[in-house]
Design an enzyme around this catalytic site. Sequence first.
Site, PDB file in Angstrom:
ATOM      1  N   GLY A  69      39.350  36.111  41.773  1.00 35.61           N
ATOM      2  CA  GLY A  69      38.988  37.216  42.643  1.00 35.61           C
ATOM      3  C   GLY A  69      39.810  37.327  43.908  1.00 35.61           C
ATOM      4  N   THR A 235      53.668  32.238  34.780  1.00 36.59           N
ATOM      5  CA  THR A 235      53.307  32.229  33.362  1.00 36.59           C
ATOM      6  C   THR A 235      51.796  32.400  33.200  1.00 36.59           C
ATOM      7  OG1 THR A 235      55.153  30.751  32.888  1.00 36.59           O
ATOM      8  CG2 THR A 235      53.405  30.873  31.235  1.00 36.59           C
ATOM      9  N   CYS A 325      33.159  30.417  49.701  1.00 34.18           N
ATOM     10  CA  CYS A 325      34.432  30.598  50.399  1.00 34.18           C
ATOM     11  C   CYS A 325      34.241  30.675  51.903  1.00 34.18           C
ATOM     12  CB  CYS A 325      35.134  31.858  49.897  1.00 34.18           C
ATOM     13  SG  CYS A 325      35.581  31.762  48.155  1.00 34.18           S
TER      14      CYS A 325
END
Length: 383
Positions: A69, A235, A325
């Site tokens: 996110g 990648t 967070c």
Amino acid sequence: MKYFDYAATTPLDTEAAEVYVKVATEYFGNSSSLHDIGGQSAALLENCREELANLMGIDKNGLFFTSGGTEGNFLAIEALLSSTKKEGKHIIAGMAEHSSIHGILTRLKEKGYEITLLPLNENGLIDHEQLVHTIKRETILLILQHVNSEIGTIQPIDKIAKICKDNEILFHSDFVQSFGKIDIKRLAPLVSSFTFSGHKIYGPKGIGGVYVDPQLKWEPFFPGSSHERGFRPGTLNVPAIAAMTVAAQKIIAKLPEDLNRYELLRKAFIKTLEPIEEKVKIYQAADTSRQLANIIGLRISGIQGQWMMLECNRHGFAISTGSACQVGRQSPAKVAQALGLTSDEAKEFIRISFGQSTRLEDVVELGERIVNIVHAFEAAAVI
């Protein structure tokens, strides 16, 4: 330890884990390589993209995979800013957005953008009239999360998207807390971009995605990137993408069942708090259709949230003081500021969140434990 912090992260689904190992060992080729082994990985990747797009009701050509996110929010917003045809540098955002959004806004403000932050009303929602009055001729972007991660209120994306369309404003929404918990098929095509994350839906950590309306022409933030049509470098983690896809299929298939169960768990938990109800303030939408049932944000008057969290932890219950967070910072959670809480009130905030393994008896036990902790605290204060 009984876990009540599913809004922060979820355990990896067993079938998703098995898929991850299988893909990592049998489809290990770089999906950008031109040989057959790379081609097998690329084919699996595109199957996952198509399946996720179908689950979300979006055009697969607008779906890009990211590390989650936070990265998704950054890249989506930068893509929208590069694509806008309207002149102006005014951005409107919710005051209660995820910390990753506020980090982006700080950077944009330093680059000369004007930022207006909208508070939440007493129901934890954006005031539509205030939003309309905030719009200027120079407003080019609105940033507003679908579901608040700390109190679980659900913004009316359809109505807000119409306001944006009428005013030629691009609209980015953080769907991290809503994908897999709400049917987003009708809403997803209405926004200019949205983000989602694998570890919120029983998929692996470190994987997520972004949808950007394919009709928008955006410029890559990282020049020369060859992956995801230039959207991001690096990648692709095909094993994690495959595992996330399986997790998404499973959680969406169970969506009606989960919604009903979380409603029952929420009611049961709130009922157990009745002995201390005069001290408890639950932040929620008055309309249940605007409230995600599995997230309960509350405060208990006179008791700091961090102390309550530690006491619950000591008794075998894992709860939270807000977004993972944001935890550990000295500043209060953004939702507290958005709701107009004082500094002392903000410090009392805690969050309880349910998941697929949450049992009714554990919910009742947690509620009773919180009541006992409050009574013990009051008895100690008298002494």
